[in-house]
Design an enzyme around this catalytic site. Structure first.
Site, PDB file in Angstrom:
ATOM      1  N   ASP A 133      -0.155  -4.103  -4.202  1.00 21.98           N
ATOM      2  CA  ASP A 133      -1.222  -3.475  -3.432  1.00 21.98           C
ATOM      3  C   ASP A 133      -1.375  -2.050  -3.943  1.00 21.98           C
ATOM      4  O   ASP A 133      -0.484  -1.514  -4.587  1.00 21.98           O
ATOM      5  CB  ASP A 133      -0.823  -3.454  -1.952  1.00 21.98           C
ATOM      6  CG  ASP A 133      -1.894  -2.816  -1.066  1.00 21.98           C
ATOM      7  OD1 ASP A 133      -3.090  -2.963  -1.389  1.00 21.98           O
ATOM      8  OD2 ASP A 133      -1.547  -2.155  -0.080  1.00 21.98           O
ATOM      9  N   SER A 134      -2.521  -1.433  -3.642  1.00 16.62           N
ATOM     10  CA  SER A 134      -2.707  -0.035  -4.023  1.00 16.62           C
ATOM     11  C   SER A 134      -1.775   0.896  -3.239  1.00 16.62           C
ATOM     12  O   SER A 134      -1.482   1.990  -3.689  1.00 16.62           O
ATOM     13  CB  SER A 134      -4.160   0.382  -3.801  1.00 16.62           C
ATOM     14  OG  SER A 134      -4.540   0.136  -2.466  1.00 16.62           O
ATOM     15  N   CYS A 145      -4.422  -6.494  -2.149  1.00 19.81           N
ATOM     16  CA  CYS A 145      -5.393  -5.412  -1.981  1.00 19.81           C
ATOM     17  C   CYS A 145      -6.805  -5.964  -2.160  1.00 19.81           C
ATOM     18  O   CYS A 145      -7.113  -6.599  -3.173  1.00 19.81           O
ATOM     19  CB  CYS A 145      -5.121  -4.338  -3.024  1.00 19.81           C
ATOM     20  SG  CYS A 145      -6.335  -3.016  -3.082  1.00 19.81           S
ATOM     21  N   GLU A 158      -3.936   5.377   8.858  1.00 23.40           N
ATOM     22  CA  GLU A 158      -2.799   6.120   8.304  1.00 23.40           C
ATOM     23  C   GLU A 158      -2.436   7.322   9.182  1.00 23.40           C
ATOM     24  O   GLU A 158      -1.309   7.775   9.177  1.00 23.40           O
ATOM     25  CB  GLU A 158      -3.098   6.539   6.859  1.00 23.40           C
ATOM     26  CG  GLU A 158      -3.254   5.294   6.005  1.00 23.40           C
ATOM     27  CD  GLU A 158      -3.046   5.494   4.527  1.00 23.40           C
ATOM     28  OE1 GLU A 158      -3.300   6.601   4.040  1.00 23.40           O
ATOM     29  OE2 GLU A 158      -2.639   4.520   3.867  1.00 23.40           O
ATOM     30  N   CYS A 207      -9.799  -5.549   4.254  1.00 27.23           N
ATOM     31  CA  CYS A 207      -8.908  -4.447   3.848  1.00 27.23           C
ATOM     32  C   CYS A 207      -7.615  -4.634   4.628  1.00 27.23           C
ATOM     33  O   CYS A 207      -7.654  -4.893   5.832  1.00 27.23           O
ATOM     34  CB  CYS A 207      -9.540  -3.097   4.181  1.00 27.23           C
ATOM     35  SG  CYS A 207      -8.435  -1.702   3.868  1.00 27.23           S
ATOM     36  N   HIS A 217      -5.493  -2.697   5.759  1.00 32.03           N
ATOM     37  CA  HIS A 217      -5.217  -1.777   6.868  1.00 32.03           C
ATOM     38  C   HIS A 217      -5.909  -2.206   8.171  1.00 32.03           C
ATOM     39  O   HIS A 217      -5.486  -1.809   9.248  1.00 32.03           O
ATOM     40  CB  HIS A 217      -5.721  -0.368   6.541  1.00 32.03           C
ATOM     41  CG  HIS A 217      -4.829   0.427   5.640  1.00 32.03           C
ATOM     42  ND1 HIS A 217      -4.653   0.127   4.319  1.00 32.03           N
ATOM     43  CD2 HIS A 217      -4.077   1.539   5.867  1.00 32.03           C
ATOM     44  CE1 HIS A 217      -3.831   1.018   3.771  1.00 32.03           C
ATOM     45  NE2 HIS A 217      -3.474   1.876   4.695  1.00 32.03           N
TER      46      HIS A 217
END
Lengths: 269, 269
Positions: A11-12, A74, A154, A186, A188
């Site tokens: 993943d990034s 990702c 985040e 995504c 997240h």
């Protein structure tokens, strides 16, 4: 490929740990190897050329460690660089787009919404995949880039007033349309499920990382690559590699996976 | 050092173009060279070791192009890596911390607030500089990390409802305190001046990039390094180098500086 080899996930950043968590639960005997490019995250606003270059570097790292399958956790990389990755990988590569689209097409009867980073949405990778897999199914498809969602997650503001304000703005066009499925494009975004669910009541949310994990488990069963831990003595291992070791990385690795700090390693690629 | 050499400015991304704009106005005859690490931006949440490594690479790029002075237009880099940069640079290096602190101490009579990225605030670089320069002045100092401000600015939501919601939350402790000066410790923040000014009425906002540009202009005058364009034939040049060429980079370079697209170059470092 042999059963004993680990499953590689990259993943990034650390968002892909949501997919790794699903894999760890679905495949309790497998060794797992995670690589997060935390020194260069986020990829979402970068150019396609740069994303492809970084994706090749991450793939090479996992291949050097002899993984038996690669999961691209990702969405940005899956949208932009799958062809490049498959070109250099002798082992199967599973991205997050196809599995999410397959489930969305099964579940939806009215319309599919897609949310993701700017790079993911601009690539139209989800739309193209839907067009290839829809098999004549006549269904509305709409997408919306939500660049502020990753920084909100985040910051730990998953259910902060600001998350609702931002989400209401981004989702407004999707809310006016008649969609019954929303693909969280995504890794997240599953952490925003509460906010998204309240703003889009009655809409089924699809977690692309979870779908990729489910497909990976199926694939290695079909290919008879599943490891039975009884074949070996050592307990299963989960190792995380990151390109920048920050306090956030350690906290998230511990929160998501209960990993001890000595399973998280910093590397240069 | 000779007068004919350009002034070098670097930043983690495009935010430092605000400082470059001030330099271009203050020093109309100087050649300017800008380097933005857009392939690895943002630095604000990265570890100090990684920030120092990247800062050395950016410095080396400018030194290879024989700049006569280096302006570190990034608050995160100025907070973490000034010692490393000065160690390898034979030419003067100007960061954003000292000039902003000098002006804040001149202007404030009650208290100084500082806002910046997480890395800038955790480094306590502003507090340490204030302690060194305060000269016995008894003044309240408070700081607050605002990680969502950069993504809000990059999304173009400078005066969106979400910007007010987020800013009110971040600034709440500073608002309760008796500060009369607020240092904008990130080159993106001047674009939020309207929102910040409304939430903090009567508080003087200090733009760290503008202060660094002003000090640079003074310094090269004192060192007699100012170039008079009449000495040469060619008109002044402004060249931008970035590590990832995105549509956003081109748009911002044109908006800020009216630069033609052929003055913006992509490089690898």
């Amino acid at each position: 490929m042999i059963k004993k080899q680990p499953i590689g996930v990259f993943d990034s950043g650390v968002g892909g740990l949501t997919a790794l968590t699903h894999l760890a639960a679905l495949l309790p005997d497998e060794d797992l190897l995670y690589l997060g490019d935390t020194a260069r995250v986020p990829y979402g606003n970068r150019s396609p050329e740069t994303i492809k270059l970084y994706a090749r570097q991450l793939t090479e790292f996992l291949l050097e460690r002899s993984v038996k399958v690669i999961v691209v956790a990702c969405n940005t990389i899956s949208s932009i660089a799958m062809v490049e990755i498959e070109k250099i990988s002798p082992v199967p590569v599973i991205g997050v787009i196809k599995p999410a689209v397959a489930t969305a097409l099964q579940v939806s009867s009215q319309g599919i919404g897609i949310i993701g980073t700017r790079a993911t949405i601009q690539s139209r990778a989800y739309e193209n995949e839907i067009d290839q897999m829809r098999d004549g199914k006549n269904i509305l498809v709409m997408s919306e880039a939500c660049p502020l969602f990753v920084p909100l997650v985040e910051e730990g503001w998953h259910d902060h007033l600001a998350a609702y304000t931002v989400a209401r703005e981004y989702l407004s066009p999707l809310k006016s349309a008649n969609i019954d499925v929303l693909i969280l494009g995504c890794t997240h975004y599953p952490l925003l499920k509460k906010v998204l669910g309240e703003i889009m009541p009655g809409v089924k949310l699809i977690d692309s990382g979870e779908e990729a994990a489910t497909l990976t488990a199926k694939l290695i069963q079909i290919d008879q690559l599943v490891l039975r831990r009884t074949e070996l003595l050592a307990p299963r291992s989960i190792e995380c590699y990151v390109t920048d070791m920050t306090p956030t990385v350690l906290r998230i690795a511990q929160q998501f996976l209960g990993l001890p700090a000595d399973s998280v390693h910093e590397i240069t690629i």
